[in-house]
Scaffold this active site. Structure first.
Site, PDB file in Angstrom:
ATOM      1  N   GLY A 199      -2.047 -14.318   4.246  1.00 26.98           N
ATOM      2  CA  GLY A 199      -0.942 -13.989   5.405  1.00 26.98           C
ATOM      3  C   GLY A 199      -0.392 -12.941   5.203  1.00 26.98           C
ATOM      4  CB  CYS A 200       3.058 -11.826   6.563  1.00 25.79           C
ATOM      5  SG  CYS A 200       4.196 -10.519   6.331  1.00 25.79           S
ATOM      6  CG  PHE A 201       1.464  -7.133   3.026  1.00 26.69           C
ATOM      7  CD1 PHE A 201       2.417  -7.058   3.752  1.00 26.69           C
ATOM      8  CD2 PHE A 201       0.413  -6.207   2.800  1.00 26.69           C
ATOM      9  CE1 PHE A 201       2.582  -5.958   4.355  1.00 26.69           C
ATOM     10  CE2 PHE A 201       0.393  -5.309   3.818  1.00 26.69           C
ATOM     11  CZ  PHE A 201       1.460  -4.890   4.595  1.00 26.69           C
TER      12      PHE A 201
END
Length: 233
Positions: A54-56
């Site tokens: 997902g979002c880093f």
């Protein structure tokens, strides 16, 4: 949704997002450790692992706070160098996933322990091509193995968790090999630490830090290993 969060907006919009947006934070659990792990070489002082979940911003924030990790760099993996840019990756058509390259001391933390934290608190490995409010293949759950041994350990661990029905449903996590990693733009680095009050971070990512501290107290460090600090040293 993350692109909106990163854009400059009115304070009223941000305040509304904070109060009205539902929480998409994944439910954390300490999953069993992998039955097989990489053997640490007696003379090895550093190794790397690349995970996408997902979002880093959140994944980086988690691993920056793991004992034995010296650096966690947000970036892109799975596609070509020419498309390793945030605006292009966000299209979902580049083959890239938002990923984090973790540099660690194998004498202090093993590859298997990093995988255990990855599956326990960094993301929800049962979600296919999405995490929380973010959707698309750029948010897929993927272990980017750097060699055959990492791939073997990761695949065995996924099979172990699936066989035990640890999550109640199959994992969506894939294992990809021979994929280059490209560092993300500077403004993405250390984003969780620099913007703890940003609504997206507060709602979706800060709970992961609390989960790490609660579920892995033996691995948690209060002072994160920041990219900016590493560059300054």
């Amino acid at each position: 949704m993350k692109s909106f969060a990163i854009a400059a907006g009115a304070l009223a919009v941000a305040a509304f997002a904070w109060h009205a947006a539902p929480s998409f934070a994944e439910t954390a659990r300490r999953v069993p450790a992998p039955a097989a792990d990489l053997a640490a070489s007696a003379d090895a002082t550093t190794a790397t692992a690349v995970f996408a979940g997902g979002c880093f911003w959140g994944v980086q924030g988690v691993f920056q706070r793991v004992e034995g990790v010296s650096n966690a760099l947000s970036g892109y993996a799975g596609g070509e160098a020419r498309t390793a840019r945030y605006n292009e990756v966000g299209s979902g058509r580049t083959g890239h996933a938002e990923a984090v390259r973790i540099s660690y001391d194998p004498r202090k933390v093993s590859y298997g322990k990093l995988l255990q934290i990855y599956f326990s608190v960094a993301h929800d490995p049962t979600e296919l091509n999405r995490q929380g409010p973010d959707t698309g293949p750029q948010y897929r759950s993927t272990v980017f193995a750097e060699n055959a041994e990492q791939a073997r350990i990761a695949n065995a661990y996924i099979a172990q968790l699936n066989q035990a029905r640890t999550f109640g449903k199959p994992l969506a996590t894939t294992v990809e090999m021979a994929k280059s990693f490209y560092a993300a733009e500077d403004y993405h680095q250390d984003y969780l630490t620099l913007h703890p009050n940003q609504p997206y971070i507060a709602i979706n990512d800060l709970p992961k830090i609390d989960d790490l501290k609660k579920l892995f107290p033996e691995s948690y460090k209060a002072t994160p290993s920041l990219v900016r600090a590493a560059k300054a040293s």
